[in-house]
Structures are given as structure tokens and as C-alpha cells.
Motif scaffolding. Structure first.
Motif, PDB file in Angstrom:
ATOM      1  N   PRO A  35       0.505  -0.928   0.003  1.00 42.70           N
ATOM      2  CA  PRO A  35       0.030  -0.194   0.092  1.00 42.70           C
ATOM      3  C   PRO A  35       1.251   1.109  -0.294  1.00 42.70           C
ATOM      4  N   ALA A  36       1.770   1.035   0.799  1.00 40.19           N
ATOM      5  CA  ALA A  36       2.714   2.186   0.535  1.00 40.19           C
ATOM      6  C   ALA A  36       3.426   2.522  -0.630  1.00 40.19           C
ATOM      7  N   THR A  37       3.873   1.773  -1.575  1.00 41.50           N
ATOM      8  CA  THR A  37       4.393   1.650  -2.352  1.00 41.50           C
ATOM      9  C   THR A  37       3.246   2.202  -3.697  1.00 41.50           C
ATOM     10  N   LEU A  38       1.862   2.431  -3.516  1.00 40.74           N
ATOM     11  CA  LEU A  38       0.750   2.730  -4.569  1.00 40.74           C
ATOM     12  C   LEU A  38       0.762   3.830  -3.997  1.00 40.74           C
ATOM     13  N   GLU A  39       0.769   4.097  -2.567  1.00 40.59           N
ATOM     14  CA  GLU A  39       0.625   5.802  -2.167  1.00 40.59           C
ATOM     15  C   GLU A  39       1.728   6.462  -2.869  1.00 40.59           C
ATOM     16  N   ARG A  40       3.104   6.144  -2.421  1.00 40.96           N
ATOM     17  CA  ARG A  40       4.403   7.009  -2.893  1.00 40.96           C
ATOM     18  C   ARG A  40       4.602   7.225  -4.437  1.00 40.96           C
ATOM     19  N   ARG A  41       3.913   5.983  -5.296  1.00 43.80           N
ATOM     20  CA  ARG A  41       3.618   6.406  -6.970  1.00 43.80           C
ATOM     21  C   ARG A  41       2.808   6.544  -7.589  1.00 43.80           C
ATOM     22  N   GLY A  42       1.577   6.709  -6.760  1.00 42.42           N
ATOM     23  CA  GLY A  42       0.996   6.926  -7.766  1.00 42.42           C
ATOM     24  C   GLY A  42      -0.191   6.087  -8.524  1.00 42.42           C
ATOM     25  N   LEU A  43       0.080   4.889  -7.902  1.00 39.66           N
ATOM     26  CA  LEU A  43       0.004   3.711  -8.860  1.00 39.66           C
ATOM     27  C   LEU A  43      -1.586   3.349  -8.747  1.00 39.66           C
ATOM     28  N   LEU A  44      -1.974   2.122  -9.368  1.00 35.84           N
ATOM     29  CA  LEU A  44      -2.889   0.827  -8.899  1.00 35.84           C
ATOM     30  C   LEU A  44      -2.630  -0.795  -8.736  1.00 35.84           C
ATOM     31  N   ALA A  45      -3.533  -1.046  -7.560  1.00 42.73           N
ATOM     32  CA  ALA A  45      -3.138  -2.340  -7.925  1.00 42.73           C
ATOM     33  C   ALA A  45      -3.029  -2.527  -8.767  1.00 42.73           C
ATOM     34  N   VAL A  46      -1.985  -3.830  -9.429  1.00 42.00           N
ATOM     35  CA  VAL A  46      -2.232  -4.792 -10.350  1.00 42.00           C
ATOM     36  C   VAL A  46      -3.291  -4.921 -10.403  1.00 42.00           C
TER      37      VAL A  46
END
Ligand code: ADP
Ligand code: MG
Length: 738
Positions: free
Chosen positions: A214-225
Motif C-alpha cells: 500500500p505504501a508503494t501504491l501511494e508513494r508512486r501513484g499506482l493502481l493495484a495490479v
């Protein structure tokens, strides 16, 4: 965005959260279920599954990651009356006047029909209709067709071989949407392919594990795969079609990032593993070859050489295997560093095995180093393809028994199954020629192939082209990197000048003048892309002929290009090296570190088409003897200020690292990330050239994760670890960590 039946991402996540099993078990189960063979997808069946298998699509997971290579924007459905020749558009209507005829000449079905809507009609033609297509078309059927409108011979508007989709009667499925286009097996309709992907997504989409924290998703502005893949296979109605086609949508970034992140985690973990794995044990030094060698040297090592050597020395004393890349400019003295390192290994009773990308280079190393080996009383062997029969058996036997401490060969010796029982060090020259994963196979040389717990030899890799530091860290994430960032004293930089086409005469005169002095020269042609290869060969061939007959009549002119066999190439290169040829017209195959001290001039045609680092690498081939070198760059892109600016850099800058940085800034990372060095085949969704920025971000993210949990051993890393092992465990030989 969602069609009925497709998974709502939240449902999947909720289930995972409520699952009493721990996250690693959940991920493992999900991954296992994703391995379900495709024949179990409804509508696929054994025959279709086999066809898909030939495209490398075997499991549900493979299919889910089989991204559309293109999207068609059908949101603007046109009325038939408004069809404009030359435009690509979508039309919806009913088939009328359907005619199917077998054309014996073409041995195929010829199908024609009209597509009728309430405004008018367009004609449809299929000249070579496969059976499945013919079967799908029926009079009165409702279709959506998509394609380029042409002007027919009778003035009517028509579409030839349009994409089409049969529409179910009364289906309330929205027609106007962005439609994915897939690479698919021959004989499989696009419609079917889309249906299977949709099914796989509906039935298995919720098994795609939460691979991005989750932290990565947020930091990088990404969607779950899981969400990203759903969007890529079934784009939102309001999605940006251009972004999708550029592979730059948020969904694309998410999937690509995910793949890169795991590569970086794998490389990072590998590096840490290596620090715990065992190196081939080196005995106590019985001799002091390295020290003796220093006394034989006609020069003093540079400070940079000393520094890199002490880094290597430290590695060799550790009990884990070294894996060090030495980056150095052309002429910075990498060979001597590798030789001294080899002696350190040999004096402790082990073998040093050198691998070069071509026979010629292997010979060059052997020829240069054998006198030193002999002076020190060391046996040396050159292992090349030319070696035959009893001689070959005798030599390989001695290598295998560890009796010959210094072995030089080409990469082929790995494939031929040569073994060196006491191999302590492998040296790979011109590392950029080998792929990321290929180099892993080197351990096989030391015997005990495949055994993960077997001790590994130390590895020293030498790169001929300086890579910007930032990229080196990413590309070689599992290695230590040394920078040989200083040239031996007294090196004169190759005098470099840019010329326009109209100055060709002056350029030729400069060459003739050098040839008259008894020197030799290169004329280099670019080799841009595989598709251009023939044209380039033609260019070089024609130019060689013209030069032989014209300005260089009376001189011995040779030709070298990539279409020649390695043997032919070696033969030409040999004649040039030995001075039989005076002028060599060639494509960039010449760039590998070959040494012809008598060559003083290089002309580069179409210099504007080269990367700066490549030009720098090329010009390093001249002025290697006593006489100064000259490099004449012909700019064939006059009036292109960007090209002019880039080429000007070559006139003033002579530091390979600075040139690499300039190239990175001016052209992006393509130069280093080309397929030849990175092995695009290692990836599912990543294109290293296109995704270079994401690569850097993924690297940062991997460092954050590994800094928090270096071995990925904490409970909260368990799922990530399971996914990592699933994806890269085998390929990166992470087995011992699993
Ligand atoms: P590269 O790094 O391109 O492989 P080489 O190892 O071929 O360069 O070195 C280029 C030349 O420089 C060789 O002739 C080598 O003998 C010479 N050389 C290496 N180190 C030194 C040094 N410290 N001082 C002077 N000459 C050196
Ligand atoms: Mg070299």
C-alpha cells in the motif's frame, strides 16, 4: 468501467483480508490458481490451448498479462453516409448482399457484403477470408466494423479486411468503447481472444495477488495490479486512448512498475545472497606473480587502476564470490587490471578464465598476455573454435584437470561444456555484449552446474562503454561497480571534427594523406535497426566499391559488415590488423575493443545517427600507437540543430563518462538499454527503453523495501517474498533464499 461478471477489485481484496490464512499463504494459493492451464477457461479447449501455448500463453496468468498491443477507439461510431475515404472509423449496421465465393486462383474465400445502417451503406471486402471468418458472417447479422475507408472502383466507399465484431441481438453492451487488440495465434479471431481474456479476468482476476505494498501504491501513484490489468483489458469508456496506445496510462505504469520492482528486489536480494554464499576457496599465496608482474611493467599503474585493484583484492579475500563490474573508458587500462587480478588468483593455485565476445578479441588478449605469463612461468591456453582433434582434446583435458592456470576463450566455451575444475576467477571482457541473465550461466564453467550450494568462482566483468553511474546501478543491481575513471598519462585525445557532406573532398584528402604516410584508416557506416540492415550493408558495400575505383584507387580497401559470417569477419579484421588492408570500410561491427596501433584516422558516415557514447567508443580505435589519432564525423543531417549540438560535444569532450552523461541527458537511456544488453526477453510487460524512468523509480522503491527488511524475512514481507520467488526465483537463481 466494469462489465457485469467482471470482478470488482474490492471484492477480491476484502476476501483476502478476511482470510484467516497468512498473507504469504494467500499469495501462494493465488499464484498457484493462476497457473491453471488455459484449456480450463470456458471456450478455450485443448486445441485452442495448444495454439495459445505456441505463443507462450499457457496459464491463466500468462493470458492476464498478455497486454493488448494496440487499442481501437470506437467511441466515435460513424454513420455510413459520413464515411470519408482515408479515415479510420467504426460503423455499426446489418450485413446485406453477403456473397461468399471460392477464388481458386488465391485458394481462398472471397467475401463481399454491404453494411447498412439507417443513413446508407458501405461495402466490405475480404479477399482471403479464413474459414472462421467466413463462418462468423451471415446475412442480416448485426456487426460493428472498424477499419480504413477506401474509395472503391465504382465510387462507393468500402472497407477492406475490416476488424469486425458480431453484435448479439438485443445486447445492451455499449458499442462505443475503446477496444483492445491482441497478438493472437493465426486462425483465432480477435473476438474470441477478447472473450477468453474477459473470461479469465472474470473467473481469476481476484487471484492476482496484492503485489504492490500500500505504501508503494501511494508513494508512486499506482493502481493495484488487479485493477490495472482489468483496465488494460477493458478500458474505461472515458479513458485516454492515446495514453493507452503509448503504453503510458496509469494502468500501464502500474503493471510495468510492478514487474520492474520485483526485478530490482530480485537483484537486490541476489546481491545480498552472494554475500552469504561460498566462493571457490583460494589457497594461501604460494608465489607472488602480481608483484613480479609489476616489476615487468614498462609503466606505473594509474591511481584509478590501483584503487580498483585494491577493491578487487578485498573481494578476493572474502569468502563470498566477487561479482564486480569494472567500468572504464576506452584505453583506461582495464586489461592490465584484470590481468593483475588474475595473477592474484593464480598465485593462490586457482585458474583464471577469460571470455571475450569474438575470437579475434580472445586472440588479442592471448597474444598480449602470453609473454607475461611465460615470463612468470605460467602455462596459458587459447581455446577457440579453430582448435580441432587431438590438440583440442589434449588442451581441454589439461584445462579441465586444472593444469593450465590461464585460459582465454570466447563465450562459446561455455556452450561447448568446457570445464575448468579449479576456476577461481572468470573475467568477461566487453560485458555489454552479454545479457543480464546470461552472465549467470558462467558459474557452470566451474563445474557442479546447477548445484546451488556449490561454491562459485569470483567474477570480474569489464565494460567497454562507460554507462552513466545512475544507470549502471540499476542495470547491474546485483553487482558491485568500480569506476576506472582516469586515463594513463600522456594519452593524446583523438582530434575530432565535424564535417558536412559538402566537405567530403577534404575528408578524403585527409585519409589519403594518412595512408601515404603508411598509416591505416576506418570508414564506418551506421547500422541503425535490424530492418535497415540490408540498406546499411548496401551503403557500405557500394561505398567500398566507389572508394576502390575512385579516390582510393591503388590502395588496398577492405569491407566488413554484420552480414558476413564470424569467420569472414575475423579474416578481414586480421588482414587489417596485419596491415594487408589499408582502408577498412565497415559497419559498427568493428566497435569491439580491437587494437590496430597503426590506424590513425576514422571517418564516421551519418555520424548524426550514432549515440555519442558509441562514437566515443568508435574513435577509441584510432591513435592507439605512437601517432596521434583523428576522427572525422560526417553530419548528414544539415540544419538539424539538435544533431549539430550533439556532435559538437564530440569535438570538445574526451571523457567517456561525461559523454555518457551528456548522451543520457540529450537522448535518454536507449543507448544502454538496447536489447543486446538487457535481454528484453526477460520481461513480460516491460520495455526497458520506453520504461527507463520507471526503472529508476522501481529501483528506489526496492531499496526502501530492502532497507526495511534486507532479507525479506519479516512476516510483513512474506507475501512479497512468495511472489518474488514465483517470478524470479529460478531465473535469478534465488533458490537458496526460498
Ligand atoms: P581498455 O581499458 O580499453 O581495455 P587497455 O587495457 O587495452 O584499455 O589499455 C590500453 C593501453 O594502455 C594498452 O596498451 C596498455 O598496455 C596501456 N596501459 C594500461 N595501463 C597503463 C598505465 N598505467 N600507463 C600507461 N599505459 C597503460
Ligand atoms: Mg579492452
Amino acid at each position: 468501467m466494469r462489465v457485469s461478471g467482471s470482478p470488482t477489485p474490492n471484492a477480491g481484496r476484502k476476501r483476502a483480508k478476511n482470510d484467516p490464512a497468512d498473507p504469504a499463504e494467500t499469495a501462494t494459493r493465488q499464484l498457484r490458481e493462476l497457473q491453471t492451464p488455459l484449456r480450463f477457461i470456458r471456450g478455450v479447449g485443448p486445441t485452442r490451448a495448444e495454439q495459445l501455448g505456441r505463443l507462450g500463453l499457457k496459464s491463466v496468468e500468462d493470458l492476464l498479462y498478455h497486454l493488448p498491443f494496440r487499442y481501437e477507439d470506437r467511441r466515435l461510431v460513424k454513420r455510413c453516409r459520413d464515411a470519408v475515404p482515408g479515415e479510420t472509423a467504426t460503423f455499426v449496421g446489418r450485413l446485406a448482399g453477403l456473397r461468399k465465393r471460392f477464388d481458386p486462383r488465391r485458394r481462398a474465400q472471397l467475401i463481399s457484403a454491404a453494411l447498412v445502417d439507417d443513413s446508407g451503406a458501405v461495402s466490405l471486402f475480404w479477399y482471403r477470408a479464413p474459414a472462421y471468418l467466413a463462418a462468423a458472417l451471415a446475412e442480416g447479422r448485426r456487426l460493428a466494423v472498424h477499419g480504413r475507408v477506401e474509395q472503391g472502383p465504382g465510387g462507393e466507399k468500402r472497407l477492406v479486411h475490416p476488424e469486425f465484431e458480431a453484435l448479439d441481438e438485443g445486447a445492451d453492451e455499449p458499442l462505443e468503447r475503446i477496444v483492445p487488440v491482441y497478438v493472437r495465434p493465426g486462425g483465432v479471431a480477435l473476438n474470441l481472444m477478447r472473450r477468453w481474456v474477459a473470461r479469465a479476468l472474470a473467473d481469476y482476476g481476484d487471484r492476482l495477488p496484492d503485489s504492490l505494498p500500500p505504501a508503494t501504491l501511494e508513494r508512486r501513484g499506482l493502481l493495484a495490479v488487479r485493477d490495472a490489468l482489468a483496465r488494460l483489458h477493458r478500458p474505461d469508456r472515458d479513458a485516454d486512448a492515446d495514453e493507452l496506445n503509448r503504453f503510458s496510462s496509469r494502468a500501464h505504469r502500474s503493471v510495468v512498475f510492478d514487474e520492474l520492482l520485483y526485478l530490482q528486489l530480485g537483484l537486490g536480494l541476489r546481491k545480498r545472497l552472494r554475500r552469504t554464499g561460498d566462493a571457490v576457496p583460494l589457497g594461501k599465496p604460494a608465489r607472488s606473480y602480481a608483484a613480479e608482474m609489476r616489476r615487468l611493467l614498462p609503466f606505473r599503474l594509474t591511481v584509478a587502476q590501483e584503487r580498483v585493484l585494491s577493491e578487487i583484492d578485498r573481494d578476493l579475500q572474502a569468502s563470498h564470490p566477487m561479482q564486480r563490474l569494472v567500468q572504464g573508458d576506452v584505453g583506461s587500462g582495464k586489461t592490465m587490471v584484470a590481468w593483475l587480478a588474475s595473477l592474484r588468483v593464480m598465485e593462490r593455485g586457482a585458474q583464471a578464465v577469460w571470455l571475450a565476445p569474438t575470437e579475434l578479441l580472445a586472440e588479442q588478449h592471448f597474444r598480449n598476455l602470453r609473454p607475461f605469463a611465460e615470463a612468470l612461468g605460467l602455462r596459458a591456453a587459447l581455446v577457440t573454435g579453430g582448435l580441432r582433434g587431438a590438440e583440442r582434446a589434449r588442451l581441454l583435458g589439461a584445462v579441465e584437470r586444472g593444469e593450465i592456470p590461464f585460459v582465454v576463450g570466447t563465450h562459446a566455451i561455455i556452450q561447448e561444456g568446457v570445464r575448468a575444475a579449479r576456476m577461481g576467477l572468470g573475467v568477461i571482457d566487453e560485458q555489454h555484449r552479454f545479457g543480464v541473465l546470461q552472465r549467470l550461466s558462467l558459474r557452470k564453467l566451474a563445474g557442479d552446474a546447477g548445484s546451488l550450494s556449490a561454491p562459485e568462482p569470483h567474477l570480474l566483468l569489464m565494460s567497454a562503454t562507460p554507462i552513466p553511474r545512475s544507470l549502471a546501478m540499476v542495470l547491474y543491481g546485483d553487482m558491485d561497480v568500480s569506476f576506472l575513471d582516469q586515463m594513463p598519462p600522456g594519452r593524446r585525445p583523438v582530434l575530432t571534427e565535424v564535417f558536412g557532406e559538402e566537405q567530403r573532398r577534404a575528408v578524403y584528402e585527409a585519409i589519403v594523406e594518412e595512408l601515404r604516410r603508411g598509416h591505416q584508416a576506418f570508414v564506418v557506416y551506421p547500422l541503425v535497426e535490424a530492418s535497415d540492415r540490408l540498406a546499411d550493408v548496401r551503403d557500405a558495400t557500394r561505398m567500398a566499391e566507389r572508394m576502390r575505383a575512385g579516390a582510393f584507387r591503388g590502395f588496398r580497401v577492405g569491407l566488413l559488415h554484420g552480414r558476413m559470417s564470424p569467420e569472414e569477419r575475423d579474416a578481414v579484421m586480421r588482414s587489417f590488423r596485419d596491415g594487408t588492408l589499408q582502408l577498412l570500410v565497415c559497419t559498427t561491427v568493428v566497435e569491439v575493443g580491437i587494437d590496430v596501433p597503426n590506424a590513425t584516422v576514422m571517418v564516421v558516415e551519418h555520424a548524426d545517427r550514432f549515440g555519442l557514447s558509441q562514437l566515443h567508443q568508435l574513435r577509441g580505435r584510432v591513435g592507439r600507437g605512437g601517432a596521434p589519432g583523428r576522427c572525422l564525423l560526417i553530419n548528414r543531417a544539415p540544419g538539424n540543430p539538435a544533431a549539430e549540438r550533439r556532435l559538437k560535444v564530440m569535438e570538445t569532450e574526451h571523457d567517456g563518462f561525461k559523454i555518457a552523461e551528456a548522451d543520457l541527458a540529450l537522448r535518454g537511456p536507449g543507448e544502454w538499454l538496447g536489447t543486446r544488453q538487457s535481454g528484453q526477453g526477460d520481461f513480460r510487460t516491460v520495455n526497458l527503453v520506453r520504461d527507463a524512468r520507471l526503472l529508476l523509480e522501481a529501483r528506489e522503491e526496492a531499496e526502501i523495501l530492502l532497507a526495511a527488511d534486507p532479507g525479506l524475512e519479516k512476516p510483513e514481507s512474506a507475501a512479497i517474498r512468495a511472489i518474488l520467488m514465483h517470478r524470479w526465483g529460478r531465473r535469478l537463481e534465488l533458490g537458496a533464499a526460498g
